[in-house]
Design an enzyme around this catalytic site. Structure first.
Site, mmCIF file in Angstrom:
data_model
loop_
_atom_site.group_PDB
_atom_site.id
_atom_site.type_symbol
_atom_site.label_atom_id
_atom_site.label_comp_id
_atom_site.label_asym_id
_atom_site.label_seq_id
_atom_site.Cartn_x
_atom_site.Cartn_y
_atom_site.Cartn_z
ATOM 1 N N VAL A 197 -31.662 9.310 9.857
ATOM 2 C CA VAL A 197 -32.338 10.605 9.780
ATOM 3 C C VAL A 197 -32.892 10.834 8.379
ATOM 4 C CG1 VAL A 197 -32.047 13.104 10.051
ATOM 5 C CG2 VAL A 197 -30.819 11.529 11.565
ATOM 6 N N GLU A 198 -32.095 10.495 7.368
ATOM 7 C CA GLU A 198 -32.468 10.782 5.983
ATOM 8 C C GLU A 198 -33.592 9.890 5.472
ATOM 9 O OE1 GLU A 198 -31.678 13.033 3.888
ATOM 10 O OE2 GLU A 198 -29.994 14.055 4.834
#
Length: 544
Positions: A136-137
């Site tokens: 996600v990051e």
């Protein structure tokens, strides 16, 4: 935890697995589809790590194909956030289903790092969903850098990185060190989990937006008599999409074929090991001693910014287990005093430590340390010993300097302009000056909009404005594209007896332009040692 020891859960399934093996040949998987280019974020160039070929998947009685036990299986077994459901999760799942190649590429990038993360989560007994948070990051891009100044696979901003013990120097950035940033990220997540009384969704939202933002949202709902669960909070738009994205990923990993996915198998065993070096070492030499490419050394050790490790530590490198023995032996056989190359530099009139350090791609602090210099005083004729790269700096392709150069040299639409930063310049002011967006300007130059500009650095700008208009915007900062102009930007140091008239005559430029280029309006006299900027036509430079 021993990664090779079967878990009780797996042992209980072995008889069933034996019965299912004959069904392998009948399992049909959906073919992969390429992700449309416009769906992919622009990313730093990275070298894909070696990935084992996926083994034939097993078939469950329901007809779903599941891969054999590997690191993904261990991650699935540790999932702890199953009970959460919301329409926002379905939206993200639909995106992943439309783009199956995305997770294939992310898995390949994650291969060297994922086992380390899983081991750390298992030791802390934290939910294995957190192993997917770097997807996600940063999509497991080790050199990812966001508009908010966040760096590394866990996307730490500078202040939070320092808060959790991540060293950040000219030589080394712990936010990109895989082991150190993983330790810091899990420390931060564990703190947030305690801060929000054991609510993992609140903790995850706070990892994205900060604990203050989430706490204020909870208090607003409490005061209004509304529920305070994550889904009921009024949070920034990015944070409202952050947690669902992670939960969607966990569902996808839990049953990849249900969403048209095939995850490349990753062995449940260490990929990298840390080797203590004991001193600074040139990364090109380290690559040679380990039998790796220089790109691989940077990918396994993305925390190092320059051509060598930090002289003040850490004094360690991560290498694949497969080459660790060879590397240690070659390192032991190599003279410790030759791990860094040295140059001798004789101080000249007008020299200063700053420009000398910049010229040799090192720091003033290191020159002081090596040469036992206190303060900034150096004398003409003194000889300085300076550590230097053992080969051409272009070879260190994934160093901070070379990554920036690659970013700036990427071909884009419009006229390419170079702007030399001057005292008082800001990204906002420069973006207005050239008619471009501040986000674009930052992206073209590998920066975040809030980064501080350093006078003397060069920014690359792609603009639609006509070139004759550009040259009038800020003549002292404008650099003509060399391939399209015979005009060159040069620096000149004023000597004793010089005057504006004499300099303009010598370089065949008009005196008014010379004043404008250097903001000399109202200044009658020049000072010896003063630096001037001139734009000269090379066709007119002849004679003395």
């Amino acid at each position: 935890m021993n990664p090779r020891r079967p878990t009780p859960r797996l042992m209980s399934r072995l008889p069933l697995l034996a019965l299912l093996l004959p069904l392998l040949s009948s399992c049909v998987l959906q073919p992969s589809r390429e992700v449309p280019p416009d769906q992919l974020a622009e990313a730093e160039p990275v070298l894909a790590a070696p990935v084992q070929a996926a083994a034939p998947p097993m078939t469950t009685p329901s007809g779903h194909c599941q891969p054999e036990a590997d690191l993904w299986s261990r991650i699935r077994a540790g999932f702890a956030l199953h009970e959460h459901d919301h329409p926002r999760i379905a939206n993200d799942l639909a995106w992943y289903e439309r783009h199956p190649r995305y997770m294939e590429r992310v898995s390949e990038r994650a291969t060297p790092y994922l086992h380390l993360i899983v081991e750390e989560l298992a030791a802390r007994e934290m939910p294995m969903e957190l192993a997917l948070l770097p997807v996600v990051e940063s999509a497991f891009q080790p050199f990812a850098y966001s508009h908010g100044r966040a760096a590394g696979i866990w996307q730490f901003i500078p202040g939070t990185g320092r808060r959790f013990g991540l060293q950040q120097t000219w030589w080394y950035d712990g936010r990109r060190d895989i082991g150190e940033s993983t330790r810091a990220a899990l420390d931060y997540l564990a703190y947030l989990h305690r801060f929000f009384d054991g609510d993992w969704l609140h903790a995850l939202a706070a990892y994205n937006a900060g604990e203050g933002t989430v706490r204020r949202a909870i208090r607003r709902n409490q005061n209004a008599g509304r529920p305070t669960d994550y889904w009921s909070l009024d949070l920034p738009r990015e944070t409202e999409g952050y947690v669902p994205k992670l939960l969607a990923l966990s569902r996808l990993v839990n049953n990849p074929p249900a969403f048209g996915q095939i995850l490349p198998s990753i062995a449940d065993e260490p990929y990298l090991t840390r080797i203590e070096i004991g001193s600074q070492i040139d990364l090109d030499l380290a690559a040679e001693l380990a039998g790796l490419s220089i790109e691989q050394i940077y990918l396994y050790n993305p925390g190092y910014n320059r051509w060598a490790t930090d002289p003040n530590g850490p004094h360690s490198l991560k290498v694949p287990l497969s080459v660790a023995g060879q590397f240690q032996q070659n390192l032991a056989d190599y003279p410790a005093g030759e791990r860094i190359s040295w140059a001798r530099y004789q101080v000249k009139s007008g020299d200063a430590l700053g420009p000398i350090a910049q010229r040799h791609k090192t720091t003033v602090e290191l020159i002081r340390q090596v040469n036992n210099i206190r303060g900034n005083t150096i004398r003409v004729g003194d000889t300085l010993i300076i550590p230097v790269a053992r080969t051409d700096l272009n070879r260190y392709r994934l160093s901070a300097n070379q990554r920036l150069e690659a970013q700036q040299n990427r071909e884009r639409q419009g006229h390419r302009v170079e702007h030399r930063v001057r005292e008082g310049d800001t990204l906002w002011g420069i973006s207005r000056q050239y008619g471009v967006g501040i986000q674009q300007l930052a992206q073209w130059n590998g920066m975040a909009p809030r980064d501080t500009l350093r006078p003397g650095t060069t920014l690359v700008i792609w603009t639609q404005q006509a070139q004759d208009r550009l040259s009038m915007l800020n003549p002292a900062s404008f650099v003509h594209p060399y391939e399209q102009s015979t005009t060159r930007r040069i620096g000149y140091t004023v000597r004793s007896g010089d005057s504006l008239a004499a300099i303009s005559q010598r370089f065949r430029v008009d005196m008014q332009s010379l004043r404008e280029w250097n903001n000399l309006h109202g200044q009658r006299y020049l000072q010896p040692g003063q630096r001037l900027t001139l734009y000269v036509d090379v066709r007119h430079q002849f004679g003395s």
